[in-house]
Design an enzyme around this catalytic site. Sequence first.
Site, PDB file in Angstrom:
ATOM      1  CG  ASP A 485     -43.671 -12.077   6.344  1.00 51.82           C
ATOM      2  OD1 ASP A 485     -43.498 -11.404   7.373  1.00 51.82           O
ATOM      3  OD2 ASP A 485     -42.770 -12.247   5.506  1.00 51.82           O
ATOM      4  CB  CYS A 486     -44.034 -12.603  11.597  1.00 51.99           C
ATOM      5  SG  CYS A 486     -42.365 -12.477  10.943  1.00 51.99           S
TER       6      CYS A 486
END
EC number: 5.4.99.39
Length: 759
Positions: A485-486
């Site tokens: 997700d980063c």
Amino acid sequence: MWRIKIAEGGKDPYLYSTNNYVGRQTWEFDPDAGTPEERAEVEEARQNFYKNRYQVKPCGDLLWRLQFLGEKNFEQTIPQVRIEEGEGITYEKATRALRRTVQFFSALQASDGHWPAEIAGPLFFLPPLVMCVYITGHLDAVFPAEHRKEILRYIYYHQNEDGGWGLHIEGHSTMFCTALNYICMRIIGEGPNGGQDDACARARKWIHDHGSVTNIPSWGKTWLSILGVYDWSGSNPMPPEFWMLPSFLPMHPAKMWCYCRMVYMPMSYLYGKRFVGPITPLIQQLREELFTQPYDQINWKKTRHQCAPEDLYYPHPFVQDLIWDCLYIFTEPLLTRWPLNEIIRKKALEVTMKHIHYEDESSRYITIGCVEKVLCMLACWVEDPNGDYFKKHLARIPDYIWVAEDGMKMQSFGSQEWDTGFAIQALLATNLTDEIGDVLRRGHDFIKKSQVRDNPSGDFKSMYRHISKGSWTFSDQDHGWQVSDCTAEGLKCCLLFSMMPPEIVGEHMVPERLYDSVNVLLSLQSKNGGLSAWEPAGAQEWLELLNPTEFFADIVIEHEYVECTSSAIHALVLFKKLYPGHRKKEIDNFIVNAVRYLESIQTSDGGWYGNWGVCFTYGTWFALGGLAAAGKTYNNCLAMRKAVDFLLRIQRDNGGWGESYLSCPEKRYVPLEGNRSNLVHTAWALMALIHAGQMDRDPTPLHRAARLMINSQLEDGDFPQQEITGVFMKNCMLHYAAYRNIYPLWALAEYRRRVPLPS
């Protein structure tokens, strides 16, 4: 006076960086810093926190904020906005409220482009570090007098009224954290009856009233055995031979969740060595203070499976205890006697240490997280007390230390990239580019410099690592660990910037680096369509029966997450729009399968369980964002309609949303007590409803939420700190101090941009 330093490495010969320390944040005490007025401001912040510590347990993270605002001579120039009961919100008032928070938040940006912030809250992070440097003889060097003063402040300020400490700052008292913090106070220098508000005596009473530290959970048994106030024979086995198992076995290190693997790697080394620190007079005293019976009369074998009910979140199934008993009774006696101790155990320790060194080097000695950091550091010292490996670990301790008005704590490892990715998207949503061009340029520069440029070194697959080239980490580039997700949020930022003039936001990222990010995302999708966080999921679910911890859930193997899946959908939809010819078929299939996954995991009441935030409000915001990005609408998607019904049903009387952290461990929606709202939860819910097109049906719930946020804004443009908002492994909460600014700002920006308002 404490001061934060940004992107500095100092002159330590054992410190090195891949990008000149961009994103690094460290604290130092300067006795000459600050005016009398500034010092008084800091002291007032401390006293205010102490007075209200049972009402608002997360700190306001005020020390660095006061520093930055002072250095930039910040002054709020935009008048405050107030929306009266029954009054409509005009576009002008929404704009004024938004500009106020943008002006304030922009002043908090660091020189390298990121937004510093605390990410702490668990009360078992710091004590093991104190124990480690005590054992190795580095306590005074690592924690001089001012550091100790702030460590004690943090312990005192977060002691519960019953004398104990919770697993995290908002939690009920547990044996694990009460024992660790008691020991920490004693090591730092408090006497058995010392400490503010009789802290030590109250803690010891809590420990004795709950059966003594024989009831401490397994991680506590490990640390107390290392320290010498417990016996290794009272712990379940952690054989280092595990690291030599053949890969075809279902229980193999490569199939474990990376954090679980990285915790038990150094633990198994220390267990295999049966390492015990020096037995000092203090250790002898602790042996008397922590138990309700004489130390030399304890039947350690019987304590192995004991755990205080306050700590027990995941009871071990019978089959797991049976495995531990077999290892304890049959395997360990063989592996610790000649000739197997020379043939197998010695080799196993060498293999384990090889993995430890590899992980240390791959992360520039930050390691994957704070729990692992301390264990790996101690293992390096046990191997060679004077070696460079240990010295390199010492040099990276400051990366974990954070100071606020509630004292000194240890961070999980830093959320620089995570927070900055969302901060940038929030600022871009304001459409105030002309006012914040410099802020956006610096943020863009930070994002570009923080991307991981290479895979782990050497034959990384044999070291159980996955590709990382093109990814973003949770913290900074030196950390090195890819997170899906980063990566998705970093990619999205770069794509959004690529649509803007470079004379405003700086040079665009070259397409090849964007392609690398896409490679990482596509590699992490599971067969069910969901996206894992760090490494590909796929190990067998039954392995979770072997979860050796008592206070976490779902830690043995990697899983798929609604947040990661939704973030990736967002990023890949935008990427496909801008680069339609790159891996088009794979991206199309990814999105279709990811949407199917999101729809499949929706709860019966219409929400989504949030794995990293509190909880159903958080998960539902992510899910609706992902579905909307993929083209789903309220009219063509049943899941979206159910989610809207869920959110509208739980809206509070004042227009906000407020969810208790208890939703996370209980896996059901639990509202905050007293009909209270939380501004971060309100922001998530407001943006979720906007994703679902609520403004096209009935905008009233959106207006009510926006009114609450506007009226809650403080005089300087900040927002008040409220309840804790982050979580990990179902049962432990994290304080993301930047959330109180990022999400109300973002929600107001989306509200002003997408909800029709009168001029």
